[in-house]
Design a protein around this motif. Structure first.
Motif, PDB file in Angstrom:
ATOM      1  N   GLY A 189       0.807  -1.216   0.000  1.00  0.00           N
ATOM      2  CA  GLY A 189       0.000   0.000   0.000  1.00  0.00           C
ATOM      3  C   GLY A 189       0.833   1.256   0.000  1.00  0.00           C
ATOM      4  N   GLU A 190       1.830   1.329  -0.853  1.00  0.00           N
ATOM      5  CA  GLU A 190       2.686   2.505  -0.904  1.00  0.00           C
ATOM      6  C   GLU A 190       1.883   3.746  -1.286  1.00  0.00           C
ATOM      7  OE1 GLU A 190       5.843   1.713  -3.602  1.00  0.00           O
ATOM      8  OE2 GLU A 190       6.691   0.085  -2.410  1.00  0.00           O
ATOM      9  N   THR A 241       4.592  -1.074   7.465  1.00  0.00           N
ATOM     10  CA  THR A 241       3.769  -1.740   8.470  1.00  0.00           C
ATOM     11  C   THR A 241       2.480  -0.964   8.687  1.00  0.00           C
ATOM     12  OG1 THR A 241       3.640  -2.383  10.809  1.00  0.00           O
ATOM     13  CG2 THR A 241       5.105  -0.569  10.278  1.00  0.00           C
ATOM     14  N   SER A 242       1.420  -1.688   9.053  1.00  0.00           N
ATOM     15  CA  SER A 242       0.141  -1.044   9.349  1.00  0.00           C
ATOM     16  C   SER A 242       0.080  -0.507  10.774  1.00  0.00           C
ATOM     17  CB  SER A 242      -1.008  -2.028   9.123  1.00  0.00           C
ATOM     18  OG  SER A 242      -0.863  -3.166   9.969  1.00  0.00           O
ATOM     19  N   VAL A 243       1.120  -0.764  11.568  1.00  0.00           N
ATOM     20  CA  VAL A 243       1.171  -0.198  12.921  1.00  0.00           C
ATOM     21  C   VAL A 243       1.217   1.331  12.797  1.00  0.00           C
ATOM     22  CG1 VAL A 243       2.551  -0.016  15.027  1.00  0.00           C
ATOM     23  CG2 VAL A 243       2.323  -2.228  13.845  1.00  0.00           C
ATOM     24  N   PRO A 244       0.407   2.068  13.534  1.00  0.00           N
ATOM     25  CA  PRO A 244       0.410   3.534  13.432  1.00  0.00           C
ATOM     26  C   PRO A 244       1.806   4.105  13.671  1.00  0.00           C
ATOM     27  CG  PRO A 244      -1.452   2.795  14.741  1.00  0.00           C
ATOM     28  CD  PRO A 244      -0.597   1.584  14.504  1.00  0.00           C
ATOM     29  N   PRO A 245       2.192   5.136  12.921  1.00  0.00           N
ATOM     30  CA  PRO A 245       3.544   5.696  13.059  1.00  0.00           C
ATOM     31  C   PRO A 245       3.916   6.077  14.481  1.00  0.00           C
ATOM     32  CG  PRO A 245       2.448   6.609  11.134  1.00  0.00           C
ATOM     33  CD  PRO A 245       1.419   5.807  11.871  1.00  0.00           C
ATOM     34  N   ASN A 295       6.464  -8.242   9.123  1.00  0.00           N
ATOM     35  CA  ASN A 295       5.074  -7.840   9.272  1.00  0.00           C
ATOM     36  C   ASN A 295       4.446  -8.537  10.477  1.00  0.00           C
ATOM     37  OD1 ASN A 295       2.665  -6.436   8.219  1.00  0.00           O
ATOM     38  ND2 ASN A 295       1.898  -8.513   7.889  1.00  0.00           N
ATOM     39  N   TYR A 296       4.746  -9.828  10.637  1.00  0.00           N
ATOM     40  CA  TYR A 296       4.216 -10.568  11.786  1.00  0.00           C
ATOM     41  C   TYR A 296       4.799 -10.016  13.092  1.00  0.00           C
ATOM     42  CZ  TYR A 296       2.422 -14.461  14.517  1.00  0.00           C
ATOM     43  OH  TYR A 296       1.739 -15.210  15.443  1.00  0.00           O
ATOM     44  N   VAL A 297       6.090  -9.784  13.093  1.00  0.00           N
ATOM     45  CA  VAL A 297       6.754  -9.278  14.295  1.00  0.00           C
ATOM     46  C   VAL A 297       6.214  -7.902  14.674  1.00  0.00           C
ATOM     47  CG1 VAL A 297       8.969  -8.426  15.175  1.00  0.00           C
ATOM     48  CG2 VAL A 297       8.845 -10.640  14.009  1.00  0.00           C
ATOM     49  N   ASN A 298       6.087  -7.010  13.687  1.00  0.00           N
ATOM     50  CA  ASN A 298       5.623  -5.657  13.980  1.00  0.00           C
ATOM     51  C   ASN A 298       4.220  -5.654  14.560  1.00  0.00           C
ATOM     52  OD1 ASN A 298       8.020  -4.543  13.062  1.00  0.00           O
ATOM     53  ND2 ASN A 298       7.242  -4.113  11.013  1.00  0.00           N
ATOM     54  N   GLY A 347       4.904  -2.066  19.902  1.00  0.00           N
ATOM     55  CA  GLY A 347       5.384  -1.295  21.039  1.00  0.00           C
ATOM     56  C   GLY A 347       6.683  -1.820  21.623  1.00  0.00           C
ATOM     57  N   LYS A 348       7.046  -3.039  21.250  1.00  0.00           N
ATOM     58  CA  LYS A 348       8.280  -3.654  21.753  1.00  0.00           C
ATOM     59  C   LYS A 348       9.344  -3.780  20.658  1.00  0.00           C
ATOM     60  CE  LYS A 348       5.754  -6.537  25.097  1.00  0.00           C
ATOM     61  NZ  LYS A 348       5.490  -7.949  25.525  1.00  0.00           N
ATOM     62  N   VAL A 349       8.874  -4.104  19.443  1.00  0.00           N
ATOM     63  CA  VAL A 349       9.796  -4.331  18.320  1.00  0.00           C
ATOM     64  C   VAL A 349       9.200  -3.717  17.061  1.00  0.00           C
ATOM     65  CG1 VAL A 349      11.013  -6.049  16.914  1.00  0.00           C
ATOM     66  CG2 VAL A 349      10.547  -6.531  19.339  1.00  0.00           C
ATOM     67  N   THR A 350      10.028  -2.993  16.316  1.00  0.00           N
ATOM     68  CA  THR A 350       9.659  -2.526  14.981  1.00  0.00           C
ATOM     69  C   THR A 350      10.809  -2.836  14.039  1.00  0.00           C
ATOM     70  OG1 THR A 350       8.315  -0.710  15.860  1.00  0.00           O
ATOM     71  CG2 THR A 350       8.960  -0.580  13.540  1.00  0.00           C
TER      72      THR A 350
END
Length: 286
Positions: free
Chosen positions: A143-144, A159-163, A199-202, A207-210
């Protein structure tokens, strides 16, 4: 350890919103050097002074971060030069050539030896300064946004994690630099596996790993880099233990991702055996 380890943003006297880092830079120079025995402190002091001066300059928000290895070769030190595009590097070269303070820093007698004093280069093992160009992996379907501000879509978009919940080289107290050499016939599978892994890790260690994925540009073909940002050393142990405690993650790493006509295999088989190395880095406390 991380209770007293300040993230690298403390090295720069600018608001965090004005810093370029692993998440929002489009072009990163990863540079390291070995300091000579007996001259390490002089070398560390010199690099810290130069980076402080460069971080104060008006270089399109170019940001310099200084890291050191947590374990292993303690004479090897790393710094990351974060910029929006390769064009910004020209501005830094112009500054090195014409800025009087920079010229004084580069040429001043800061290193003592048996012959008296010499420039900072005398503190470095000859031929040890090495650079790799890291560019955020792009071209994968995540989704660039065509309206990105950097040379290529920034890594935070991977990643879909909020910035605001992502860790990066500015705000993480620990960072693992992973280098992986893909096998040429499986170079596409290697990228898709690395992206699926992070992607799975993020998502599951939010909050712990990016983790961000990069191409090595102008260097070895198909050598991939990951910058894995950690909130603590305990987060690294939690990541390492994922295959044992998380069945879904174990399915991911055991999934057959290489087509039978290519010999079959998991995503890990897309990399050269022994071709993956991890270096744990901590921000230099200035």
């Amino acid at each position: 350890m991380t209770d007293i380890m300040r993230p690298a943003r403390h090295q720069v006297d600018r608001p965090e919103s004005e810093l370029l880092h692993s998440g929002n830079a489009g072009f990163i120079i990863s540079r390291y050097a070995h300091f000579k025995p007996g001259h390490e402190q002089e070398g560390l002091n010199f690099v810290a002074e130069v980076l402080k001066h460069m971080n104060k300059a008006d270089l399109n928000n170019m940001t310099f971060f200084f890291f050191q290895k947590a374990f292993g070769d303690q004479a090897k030190h790393h710094w990351f030069i974060n910029m929006k595009s390769p064009a910004d590097y020209a501005a830094s070269l112009e500054m090195v050539d014409h800025d009087e303070t920079t010229k004084i820093l580069l040429n001043d007698d800061v290193v003592a030896d048996d012959r008296g004093f010499g420039s900072w280069g005398n503190a470095v093992v000859q031929g040890s300064i090495t650079e790799h160009i890291l560019v955020p992996q792009h071209g994968l379907d995540y989704g660039e946004d065509d309206h990105h501000e950097a040379w290529v879509p920034e890594a935070w978009r991977q990643t879909s994690v909020p910035p605001e919940e992502q860790l990066n080289s500015a705000n993480a107290p620990l960072m693992v630099h992973r280098v992986a050499q893909a096998r040429y016939p499986m170079r596409k599978e290697a990228r898709y596996y690395a992206f699926a892994w992070q992607n799975y890790v993020n998502e599951n260690l939010r909050g712990k790993v990016t983790s961000y994925l990069y191409e090595e540009t102008f260097g070895a073909m198909d050598r991939l880099h990951m910058l894995i940002h950690l909130s603590s050393y305990e987060a690294w142990e939690e990541l390492r233990n994922l295959p044992d405690r998380d069945p879904q993650f174990r399915k991911l790493v055991e999934r057959q991702m290489i087509a039978p006509e290519k010999g079959g295999g998991t995503g890990a088989d897309a990399f050269v055996p022994g071709g993956v190395t991890d270096t744990l880095l901590v921000p230099r406390q200035l």
